[in-house]
Design an enzyme around this catalytic site. Structure first.
Site: not given
Length: 261
Positions: A2-3, A59, A111, A251
């Site tokens: 999901p971007e 998003k 998650r 990141r």
DNA sequence: TTCCATGTTCCGCA
DNA sequence: TTGCGGAACATGGA
């Protein structure tokens, strides 16, 4: 995944399967996925209603169930699965919407970094969160982008990933845009030429659009994309250089050591 | 067993 | 004030 492009695909999927269908029940299977709303209010606000339209900003996903809007954020592993038989329910379904026609829509998220919530007004939500423009709308203008770049310092990748500057770009597409414009992810924003700023602006839109268009046809991103080479030592399909790995903005970052400067 | 993961938020520091 | 590094969150998958 999901971007922005993935959330756009989810939004279309949601619209295709769920719009106009009366909601007969809701199973909140794991309350930890809920945002501010409590389980009881969430269920009571939506059961008996039908989603009328969907919206996406970066998003962030919204579905109108007037007067309340369903809000979804997909975190790292969020997904939507529409299914008919109970056995098809995905493993990490946290919330399941049951429709009168007997089908179900699951919000699946291994998650639990995602959020399922209710909001009163998407525009107010976007303003409160100080989200920047969505790059696929007209509110994303080169002039504004240039002005932001002038005032900003720090690494260009950080800028791309900051949701208050542009809403929707995450780790993978930030790397992709820099790769395709030959800009090193750690380059300071103040050391970008005006041509590079413009190229970045254009590349971001093109990459996001191309990804969505292809996904609609069941196609993956083009083979020339960095996304297929996210590993130290890989060959760069554009120049034959070596793919490097580093950390930017917290990141893991991949870039071509040869053509990105 | 260890490392890593597409996101966001919060804290401390410069 | 701005930006960054690091940690935390929860749960696999390689």
């Amino acid at each position: 995944m999901p971007e922005l492009p993935e959330v756009e695909i989810y939004a279309r999927y949601f619209a295709r399967h769920a719009l106009g269908q009366p909601i007969s029940g809701i199973d909140v299977r794991d309350e930890r996925i809920l945002g501010k709303v409590r389980k009881r209010k969430f269920v009571e606000s939506l059961v008996g209603k039908a989603f009328k339209s969907v919206r996406r900003h970066g998003k962030n996903f919204f579905a109108d169930a007037g007067p309340a809007w369903l809000y979804l954020h997909f975190g790292m592993t969020g997904d939507l699965v529409y299914y008919r038989k109970a056995i098809e329910r995905p493993q990490f379904a946290r919330v399941v919407f049951d429709f009168e026609n007997g089908a179900h829509l699951a919000y699946d998220d291994m998650r639990l970094f995602g959020v399922v919530d209710l909001v009163d007004d998407p525009d107010a939500f976007i303003a409160e969160r100080r989200l920047g423009p969505d790059p696929l709308t007209d509110s994303f203008r080169l002039r504004d982008f240039q002005r932001i770049v002038e005032r900003r310092r720090g690494a260009v990748k950080s800028l791309l990933m900051s949701q208050d500057i542009i809403a929707g770009i995450g780790n993978l597409y930030a790397d992709e845009a820099l790769y395709q414009t030959s800009i090193h992810p750690q380059r300071g924003v103040d050391r970008l030429s005006s041509a590079e700023v413009k190229a970045l602006f254009t590349a971001v839109r093109r990459i996001l659009r191309e990804t969505i268009l292809r996904a609609e046809r069941g196609l993956d991103r083009p083979p020339r994309y960095l996304i297929h080479r996210r590993e130290e030592g890989e060959r760069c399909p554009l120049c034959g250089g070596t793919i490097r790995r580093t950390v930017v903005f917290g990141r893991t970052t991949y870039y071509c050591g040869k053509h990105q400067r």
